[in-house]
Design a protein around this motif. Structure first.
Motif, PDB file in Angstrom:
ATOM      1  N   LEU A 248      49.758  57.632  34.909  1.00  0.00           N
ATOM      2  CA  LEU A 248      48.977  57.183  36.057  1.00  0.00           C
ATOM      3  C   LEU A 248      47.731  56.441  35.582  1.00  0.00           C
ATOM      4  O   LEU A 248      47.299  55.472  36.212  1.00  0.00           O
ATOM      5  CB  LEU A 248      48.579  58.375  36.927  1.00  0.00           C
ATOM      6  CG  LEU A 248      49.572  58.810  37.999  1.00  0.00           C
ATOM      7  CD1 LEU A 248      50.836  59.390  37.392  1.00  0.00           C
ATOM      8  CD2 LEU A 248      48.933  59.809  38.960  1.00  0.00           C
ATOM      9  N   ARG A 249      47.162  56.881  34.459  1.00  0.00           N
ATOM     10  CA  ARG A 249      45.967  56.228  33.928  1.00  0.00           C
ATOM     11  C   ARG A 249      46.270  54.776  33.559  1.00  0.00           C
ATOM     12  O   ARG A 249      45.465  53.869  33.836  1.00  0.00           O
ATOM     13  CB  ARG A 249      45.451  56.984  32.699  1.00  0.00           C
ATOM     14  CG  ARG A 249      44.155  56.419  32.112  1.00  0.00           C
ATOM     15  CD  ARG A 249      43.709  57.228  30.897  1.00  0.00           C
ATOM     16  NE  ARG A 249      43.442  58.608  31.251  1.00  0.00           N
ATOM     17  CZ  ARG A 249      42.307  59.028  31.780  1.00  0.00           C
ATOM     18  NH1 ARG A 249      41.330  58.168  32.024  1.00  0.00           N
ATOM     19  NH2 ARG A 249      42.129  60.298  32.070  1.00  0.00           N
TER      20      ARG A 249
ATOM     21  N   PHE B 254      43.216  56.901  40.715  1.00  0.00           N
ATOM     22  CA  PHE B 254      44.455  57.659  40.599  1.00  0.00           C
ATOM     23  C   PHE B 254      45.125  57.897  41.950  1.00  0.00           C
ATOM     24  O   PHE B 254      46.353  57.950  42.037  1.00  0.00           O
ATOM     25  CB  PHE B 254      44.194  59.025  39.961  1.00  0.00           C
ATOM     26  CG  PHE B 254      43.989  58.983  38.475  1.00  0.00           C
ATOM     27  CD1 PHE B 254      44.322  57.861  37.739  1.00  0.00           C
ATOM     28  CD2 PHE B 254      43.480  60.080  37.811  1.00  0.00           C
ATOM     29  CE1 PHE B 254      44.144  57.822  36.369  1.00  0.00           C
ATOM     30  CE2 PHE B 254      43.292  60.060  36.434  1.00  0.00           C
ATOM     31  CZ  PHE B 254      43.628  58.921  35.714  1.00  0.00           C
TER      32      PHE B 254
ATOM     33  N   ARG C 136      49.098  57.683  42.645  1.00  0.00           N
ATOM     34  CA  ARG C 136      49.890  58.889  42.875  1.00  0.00           C
ATOM     35  C   ARG C 136      50.698  58.775  44.177  1.00  0.00           C
ATOM     36  O   ARG C 136      51.883  59.114  44.218  1.00  0.00           O
ATOM     37  CB  ARG C 136      48.975  60.118  42.927  1.00  0.00           C
ATOM     38  CG  ARG C 136      49.759  61.432  43.032  1.00  0.00           C
ATOM     39  CD  ARG C 136      48.841  62.651  42.922  1.00  0.00           C
ATOM     40  NE  ARG C 136      47.880  62.690  44.010  1.00  0.00           N
ATOM     41  CZ  ARG C 136      46.561  62.618  43.851  1.00  0.00           C
ATOM     42  NH1 ARG C 136      46.043  62.501  42.640  1.00  0.00           N
ATOM     43  NH2 ARG C 136      45.747  62.679  44.889  1.00  0.00           N
TER      44      ARG C 136
ATOM     45  N   ARG D 260      50.511  63.861  34.594  1.00  0.00           N
ATOM     46  CA  ARG D 260      50.092  62.565  35.131  1.00  0.00           C
ATOM     47  C   ARG D 260      50.945  61.443  34.550  1.00  0.00           C
ATOM     48  O   ARG D 260      50.417  60.445  34.023  1.00  0.00           O
ATOM     49  CB  ARG D 260      48.617  62.309  34.814  1.00  0.00           C
ATOM     50  CG  ARG D 260      47.662  63.245  35.548  1.00  0.00           C
ATOM     51  CD  ARG D 260      46.222  62.981  35.147  1.00  0.00           C
ATOM     52  NE  ARG D 260      45.294  63.806  35.907  1.00  0.00           N
ATOM     53  CZ  ARG D 260      44.699  63.430  37.025  1.00  0.00           C
ATOM     54  NH1 ARG D 260      44.954  62.246  37.539  1.00  0.00           N
ATOM     55  NH2 ARG D 260      43.855  64.241  37.648  1.00  0.00           N
TER      56      ARG D 260
END
Length: 223
Positions: free
Chosen positions: A31-32, A42, A46, A64
């Motif tokens: 996600l980063r 984020f 998400r 993540r």
């Protein structure tokens, strides 16, 4: 409102990257990474991944990270089994409901599928609109929701097949003719003929996708 808009934009961008192959089947990403690439937080990433997971395009991992869903023969067969249950039945009813004016509009649109200068993204945007308009007169909101999900799931496979054939100018002409023929059948207002025409259209695209999977499988075995 702003948060939902950002989520929609991130969803659209990730979907485009997956369908184009820029994010390859089986590729993992955090996600980063996505948040940094798209310069967002984020939260919309998400939410976007949840949307794409519902479409069968990604698998969300614990933590993540996420993985682009792999291409699989059993998934492709399931997608087309469901499409054959839904689309010919809609065609059977829609051919009696759709107006002559709408068929005229779609006939002009069908010619554009033979334009070899159109990008794959432009072709697919128009392709979805065309088929939804053709079947739409008989479709409920639930039908439309299911069609959209199945079309998105099938698109990765068919785009690979079209991509392999794209250098052939005859393939572009065939695409145009195939959609013009669908319009011609709908003009006959014959439910059985319309259902069969859509069934045959699905069969051709599934065989195209199966061929693409075989090519990819052979390439992976030889590498």
């Amino acid at each position: 409102m702003a948060s939902r808009s950002v989520t929609e934009l991130v969803t659209a961008e990730l979907r485009r990257s997956i369908l184009s192959g820029a994010l390859a089947p089986g590729q993992s990403f955090s996600l980063r990474e996505i948040a940094g690439l798209l310069n967002v937080s984020f939260i919309p990433v998400r939410e976007a991944l949840r949307n794409l997971e519902a479409d069968g395009l990604v698998v969300i991992q614990p933590g993540r990270s996420a993985t682009v869903a792999p291409l699989a023969l059993e998934d492709l067969e399931a997608i087309y089994r469901l499409r054959r249950l839904l689309e010919p039945d809609l065609a059977r009813r829609s051919c009696l409901l759709i107006s002559d004016a709408e068929l005229d509009r779609l006939a002009a649109h069908a010619v554009e599928f033979g334009d070899e200068n159109r990008s794959m993204d432009a072709i697919y945007d128009g392709h979805h609109e065309f088929h939804l308009a053709l079947l739409g007169p008989a479709a409920t909101p639930w039908d439309t929701r299911m069609l959209t999900m199945l079309w998105r799931a099938a698109e990765r496979y068919v785009r690979i097949g079209f991509g392999l054939l794209d250098p052939d100018p005859d393939e572009h002409a065939r695409r145009g003719r195939a959609h013009e023929e669908l319009i011609a059948v709908f003009r006959r207002r014959d439910p059985d003929a319309a259902a069969q025409a859509v069934f045959s259209h699905l069969d051709h695209n599934e065989q195209l996708a199966l061929g693409a999977l075989r090519v990819l499988g052979s390439a992976q075995q030889s590498s």
